[in-house]
Motif scaffolding. Structure first.
Motif, PDB file in Angstrom:
ATOM      1  N   GLY A 296       0.690  -1.104  -0.054  1.00 53.17           N
ATOM      2  CA  GLY A 296       0.011  -0.005   0.063  1.00 53.17           C
ATOM      3  C   GLY A 296       0.829   1.218  -0.033  1.00 53.17           C
ATOM      4  N   SER A 297       2.123   1.180   0.496  1.00 55.90           N
ATOM      5  CA  SER A 297       3.011   2.303   0.598  1.00 55.90           C
ATOM      6  C   SER A 297       3.921   2.549  -0.788  1.00 55.90           C
ATOM      7  CB  SER A 297       3.954   2.211   1.750  1.00 55.90           C
ATOM      8  OG  SER A 297       2.944   2.107   2.971  1.00 55.90           O
ATOM      9  N   GLY A 298       3.632   1.611  -1.722  1.00 54.38           N
ATOM     10  CA  GLY A 298       4.238   1.480  -2.879  1.00 54.38           C
ATOM     11  C   GLY A 298       5.399   0.609  -3.375  1.00 54.38           C
ATOM     12  N   HIS A 299       5.720  -0.026  -2.285  1.00 57.46           N
ATOM     13  CA  HIS A 299       6.850  -1.042  -2.146  1.00 57.46           C
ATOM     14  C   HIS A 299       6.423  -2.231  -2.889  1.00 57.46           C
ATOM     15  CE1 HIS A 299       9.467   1.452   0.274  1.00 57.46           C
ATOM     16  NE2 HIS A 299       8.434   1.694   1.251  1.00 57.46           N
ATOM     17  N   ASN A 300       7.443  -2.940  -3.407  1.00 57.37           N
ATOM     18  CA  ASN A 300       7.215  -4.375  -4.105  1.00 57.37           C
ATOM     19  C   ASN A 300       8.005  -5.481  -3.344  1.00 57.37           C
ATOM     20  OD1 ASN A 300       7.297  -6.689  -5.441  1.00 57.37           O
ATOM     21  ND2 ASN A 300       7.342  -5.431  -7.560  1.00 57.37           N
ATOM     22  N   PRO A 301       7.081  -5.867  -2.061  1.00 60.13           N
ATOM     23  CA  PRO A 301       7.978  -6.971  -1.363  1.00 60.13           C
ATOM     24  C   PRO A 301       8.508  -8.230  -2.059  1.00 60.13           C
ATOM     25  CG  PRO A 301       5.520  -6.846  -0.871  1.00 60.13           C
ATOM     26  CD  PRO A 301       5.780  -5.787  -1.617  1.00 60.13           C
ATOM     27  N   VAL A 302       7.796  -8.590  -3.060  1.00 60.48           N
ATOM     28  CA  VAL A 302       8.326  -9.455  -3.898  1.00 60.48           C
ATOM     29  C   VAL A 302       9.782  -9.360  -4.272  1.00 60.48           C
ATOM     30  CG1 VAL A 302       7.873 -11.130  -5.685  1.00 60.48           C
ATOM     31  CG2 VAL A 302       6.136 -10.460  -4.312  1.00 60.48           C
ATOM     32  N   GLU A 303       9.859  -7.905  -4.988  1.00 67.03           N
ATOM     33  CA  GLU A 303      11.059  -7.822  -5.697  1.00 67.03           C
ATOM     34  C   GLU A 303      12.209  -7.480  -4.538  1.00 67.03           C
ATOM     35  OE1 GLU A 303      14.255  -6.633  -8.317  1.00 67.03           O
ATOM     36  OE2 GLU A 303      12.195  -7.742  -8.644  1.00 67.03           O
ATOM     37  N   GLU A 304      11.719  -6.892  -3.426  1.00 65.83           N
ATOM     38  CA  GLU A 304      12.714  -6.641  -2.287  1.00 65.83           C
ATOM     39  C   GLU A 304      13.313  -7.951  -1.604  1.00 65.83           C
ATOM     40  OE1 GLU A 304      10.122  -4.545   0.537  1.00 65.83           O
ATOM     41  OE2 GLU A 304      10.711  -2.547  -0.798  1.00 65.83           O
ATOM     42  N   ARG A 305      12.400  -8.972  -1.662  1.00 67.36           N
ATOM     43  CA  ARG A 305      12.813 -10.356  -1.179  1.00 67.36           C
ATOM     44  C   ARG A 305      13.780 -10.677  -2.096  1.00 67.36           C
ATOM     45  NH1 ARG A 305      10.706 -14.088   2.282  1.00 67.36           N
ATOM     46  NH2 ARG A 305       9.537 -12.269   3.474  1.00 67.36           N
ATOM     47  N   ARG A 306      13.578 -10.800  -3.500  1.00 66.97           N
ATOM     48  CA  ARG A 306      14.515 -11.217  -4.407  1.00 66.97           C
ATOM     49  C   ARG A 306      15.653 -10.503  -4.370  1.00 66.97           C
ATOM     50  NH1 ARG A 306      16.739 -10.112  -9.226  1.00 66.97           N
ATOM     51  NH2 ARG A 306      15.942  -8.062  -9.026  1.00 66.97           N
ATOM     52  N   ARG A 307      15.789  -9.241  -4.072  1.00 68.82           N
ATOM     53  CA  ARG A 307      17.091  -8.321  -4.037  1.00 68.82           C
ATOM     54  C   ARG A 307      17.693  -9.062  -2.689  1.00 68.82           C
ATOM     55  NH1 ARG A 307      16.717  -2.125  -5.788  1.00 68.82           N
ATOM     56  NH2 ARG A 307      16.061  -2.444  -7.969  1.00 68.82           N
ATOM     57  N   ASP A 308      17.085  -8.982  -1.554  1.00 64.47           N
ATOM     58  CA  ASP A 308      17.803  -9.546  -0.542  1.00 64.47           C
ATOM     59  C   ASP A 308      18.601 -10.747  -0.432  1.00 64.47           C
ATOM     60  OD1 ASP A 308      16.783  -7.239   0.660  1.00 64.47           O
ATOM     61  OD2 ASP A 308      15.452  -8.345   1.994  1.00 64.47           O
ATOM     62  N   SER A 309      18.109 -11.909  -1.628  1.00 65.20           N
ATOM     63  CA  SER A 309      18.912 -12.905  -1.754  1.00 65.20           C
ATOM     64  C   SER A 309      20.107 -12.948  -2.607  1.00 65.20           C
ATOM     65  CB  SER A 309      17.894 -13.935  -2.516  1.00 65.20           C
ATOM     66  OG  SER A 309      17.610 -13.659  -3.792  1.00 65.20           O
ATOM     67  N   ILE A 310      20.175 -11.700  -3.346  1.00 66.02           N
ATOM     68  CA  ILE A 310      21.454 -11.318  -4.377  1.00 66.02           C
ATOM     69  C   ILE A 310      22.324 -10.684  -3.352  1.00 66.02           C
ATOM     70  CG2 ILE A 310      22.360 -10.332  -6.224  1.00 66.02           C
ATOM     71  CD1 ILE A 310      19.368 -10.718  -7.187  1.00 66.02           C
ATOM     72  N   THR A 311      23.454 -11.440  -2.878  1.00 60.68           N
ATOM     73  CA  THR A 311      24.613 -10.921  -2.180  1.00 60.68           C
ATOM     74  C   THR A 311      25.637 -10.272  -2.875  1.00 60.68           C
ATOM     75  OG1 THR A 311      25.851 -12.910  -2.187  1.00 60.68           O
ATOM     76  CG2 THR A 311      24.233 -12.863  -0.479  1.00 60.68           C
ATOM     77  N   PHE A 312      26.411  -9.487  -2.364  1.00 59.11           N
ATOM     78  CA  PHE A 312      27.606  -8.866  -2.989  1.00 59.11           C
ATOM     79  C   PHE A 312      28.631  -9.789  -3.285  1.00 59.11           C
ATOM     80  CE2 PHE A 312      31.945  -7.236  -2.670  1.00 59.11           C
ATOM     81  CZ  PHE A 312      31.895  -6.055  -3.054  1.00 59.11           C
ATOM     82  N   GLY A 313      28.766 -10.953  -2.727  1.00 59.17           N
ATOM     83  CA  GLY A 313      29.692 -11.828  -3.003  1.00 59.17           C
ATOM     84  C   GLY A 313      29.210 -12.330  -4.211  1.00 59.17           C
ATOM     85  N   LYS A 314      28.054 -12.618  -4.612  1.00 57.24           N
ATOM     86  CA  LYS A 314      27.339 -13.244  -6.000  1.00 57.24           C
ATOM     87  C   LYS A 314      27.572 -12.195  -7.049  1.00 57.24           C
ATOM     88  CE  LYS A 314      23.388 -15.226  -8.323  1.00 57.24           C
ATOM     89  NZ  LYS A 314      23.819 -14.492  -9.347  1.00 57.24           N
ATOM     90  N   VAL A 315      27.289 -11.094  -6.747  1.00 52.09           N
ATOM     91  CA  VAL A 315      27.538  -9.927  -7.796  1.00 52.09           C
ATOM     92  C   VAL A 315      28.847  -9.982  -8.101  1.00 52.09           C
ATOM     93  CG1 VAL A 315      27.065  -7.729  -8.477  1.00 52.09           C
ATOM     94  CG2 VAL A 315      25.337  -8.796  -7.230  1.00 52.09           C
ATOM     95  N   ALA A 316      29.862 -10.087  -7.128  1.00 54.72           N
ATOM     96  CA  ALA A 316      31.289  -9.783  -7.425  1.00 54.72           C
ATOM     97  C   ALA A 316      31.769 -10.854  -8.306  1.00 54.72           C
ATOM     98  CB  ALA A 316      32.041  -9.757  -6.180  1.00 54.72           C
TER      99      ALA A 316
END
Length: 408
Positions: free
Chosen positions: A91-111
């Motif tokens: 309701g506040s304009g957030h996308n919790p599904v996308e936020e949860r997906r992002r939280d699963s992507i770590t700095f180590g994986k991106v590196a």
């Protein structure tokens, strides 16, 4: 995955009795929309928030009902509370599904993804250095969600290195910044880069200016004694070429790498004015450096062995060999080749001779004047530099610049 409608809200007794013959099945909780009990064919049960709402479609796990006992499982009340919180975020304009997906992507994986993509265009050394920085020096960032890394996280990694290993810290900051930019380009994070220097870390870390590095050196008054000792070792030392490489460096006041990588084709030994031309690729100023050769340097060159098919003067010698030879001499335990050869020459020439400063700097391959002045001085300075280096060699040899060395 099937969904089944229930007539009444779920209770603990009803949940415990739920089964399915499908691979998995969702049962609505009954009081909060989008809240389901997910039941696996194996009997495993867990809470999920599931929605097909446009822009938010997906499933979020809210915790297990089985496997941890009653004390460890997520209760009906806790699941309802979590689901309502997700509704509030939507309701506040957030996308919790996308936020949860992002939280699963770590700095180590991106590196790791960044290095994998860049490896085909990088050399082996670059890959090794990036892995060292991002796996070892940035170890505390690796498990963090890349979307949530902030300035404080970056500072915590950089500060231990910033005052003690500044160059390491600078490269580390640049590589972290690159990883975070890469993450943003891939859609894994938003906003400014917390590892950026200008306008960010620039205001939070010391200016990062490196203190001038001074090479430990023998006082120039001691260098003739060093040369005398080296001359005595020239035919007896286990690494005779290391001794001669050091002597050539002292007489020509070259940098260590210029001596060690010297090739025979660089030397013009015929005629009355022999010259060694160090190619631009090996000089610090990235321009050819012409060194007039005096009798002492010529005697050294004449004493070196020449191997068939070998273009280098010192193919089996390295900087550690030269340093070990120097530091093996009495009183030279902390001296460096660079400091002894070049600083010694500079101090001697400035204190003990009347040769002009510009000429001294040209012998050291330091830039003097503008391009026009250097172009005009080239021919004239060679004759004067020949006199200066001959005087230096005469000083090193105790007044005589003509020596007899064992011929190879």
């Amino acid at each position: 995955m099937a969904r089944r409608k229930l007539a009444e809200p779920l209770t603990a007794k009803v949940i415990d009795a739920l089964t399915t013959t499908r691979r998995s099945e969702r049962f609505p909780e009954g009081t909060v929309s989008c809240l389901y009990m997910k039941v696996q064919r194996s009997g495993s049960k867990s809470w999920v928030f599931w929605t097909e709402r446009k822009g938010f479609a997906g499933e979020l796990g809210l915790g297990s009902w089985t496997g941890a006992g009653k004390a460890g499982r997520v209760s009906i009340h806790q699941a309802r509370k979590a689901a309502l919180a997700i509704h509030d975020r939507i309701g506040s304009g957030h996308n919790p599904v996308e936020e949860r997906r992002r939280d699963s992507i770590t700095f180590g994986k991106v590196a790791a993804d960044l290095i994998a993509e860049m490896t085909p265009g990088w050399g082996e050394k670059s890959v090794k250095n990036w892995k060292l920085s991002l796996q070892v020096h940035a170890a505390d960032l690796r498990s963090k969600p890349v979307a949530k890394i902030g300035v404080d996280d970056v500072l915590a990694v950089l500060r231990p290195y910033w005052t003690e290993k500044l160059e390491t810290a600078k490269r580390l900051r640049q590589r972290i910044e690159h990883v975070l930019d890469f993450a943003k380009a891939k859609g894994h994070r938003d906003g400014d880069n917390p590892a950026a220097w200008k306008g960010g870390l620039q205001k939070l870390l010391p200016n990062g200016k490196r203190a001038t590095r001074h090479f430990a050196a023998a006082p120039y008054a001691a260098i003739p004694g060093i040369v005398t000792a080296l001359n005595g070792m020239a035919g007896q030392a286990d690494d005779e070429t290391g001794v001669k490489a050091l002597l050539l460096t002292l007489h020509c006041v070259t940098r260590t790498g210029e001596t060690l990588k010297a090739e025979w084709q660089e030397f013009e030994l015929d005629g009355e004015e022999p010259v060694w031309t160090v190619p631009a690729a090996r000089t610090k100023m990235r321009k050819d450096h012409r060194i007039p050769l005096n009798p002492a340097a010529l005697a050294l060159l004449d004493s070196l062995p020449r191997k068939d098919g070998e273009t280098r003067l010192f193919p089996d010698t390295n900087s550690h060999t030269m340093l070990n030879v120097l530091q093996s001499l009495p009183g030279c335990g902390d001296h460096t080749v660079h400091g002894t050869a070049r600083s010694g020459f500079r101090d001697w020439a400035g204190n003990e001779t009347s040769f002009p400063r510009d000429l001294i700097e040209e012998c050291l391959a330091h830039a003097v004047g503008d391009n026009t002045e250097r172009a005009y001085r080239r021919g004239e300075a060679m004759a004067k530099r020949r006199k200066l280096l001959a005087a230096w060699s005469g000083y090193l040899d105790g007044g005589s610049n003509v020596r007899q060395l064992r011929r190879a």
